[in-house]
Design a protein around this motif. Structure first.
Motif: not given
Length: 182
Positions: A42-70
């Protein structure tokens, strides 16, 4: 227009895991989310959310646990579309009984994270690439039933193990179609 894509590696991996796939894709702005599995998810997800708030993306790709976050970022509307590659989207039931490390605590199938994913219908926003080696119940790391735990209109099943998926042209074509051509 150049697309911006966020890449999230699996546990105990690094951004280099995606080098082969990225070579197969159109030129794009690469946004990388690095995390430490010793930090609660959940703390990693908060950091990711903050990053994506400041830099909008067109897509997100994750592998394994990264796919859960994506998948969670697509569900929470931080990214318009995403790709989960060989990801434990339903968690690991065995981790419920062995919460020995932060990673095992985070991937226990009873965690609210996985309820959030399993109760959401992603429709065409999430491409779920499910890996199974020679029709086995697992890709060598993640059980197939966990990979198939979310509702999405876009599921691609591939006969590859957990790591081969990162080195296959066909996976690059799937990412290209879902993220770059829409």
């Amino acid at each position: 227009m150049t697309k911006t894509v966020c890449w999230i590696h699996g546990a105990y991996s690094s951004d280099r895991a995606f080098n082969y796939l990225r070579e197969k894709l159109p030129s794009h702005r690469r946004l990388v989310f690095e995390y430490d599995v010793r930090t609660p998810l959940e703390l990693n997800l908060e950091s990711l959310s903050e990053m994506l708030d400041s830099i909008p993306v067109d897509g997100i790709v994750g592998h394994s646990l990264g796919g859960v976050m994506a998948a969670l970022m697509v569900k929470r509307e931080y990214a318009p579309r995403g790709v989960a590659i060989a990801s434990p989207l339903g968690g690991f039931p065995v981790a419920n009984f062995f919460p020995l490390t932060q990673l095992l605590i985070d991937v226990a199938s009873t965690r609210p994270t996985f309820t959030e994913l399993k109760t959401h219908n992603f429709e065409d926003k999430l491409l779920n690439i499910v890996a199974s080696y020679d029709g086995r119940w697992t890709d060598g790391v993640v059980p197939v039933n966990s990979q198939q735990s979310v509702k999405t209109d876009l599921v691609e099943k591939v006969n590859m193990n957990h790591f081969e998926v990162l080195l296959d042209d066909k996976i690059g074509e799937m990412i290209n179609k879902h993220i770059f051509t829409k």
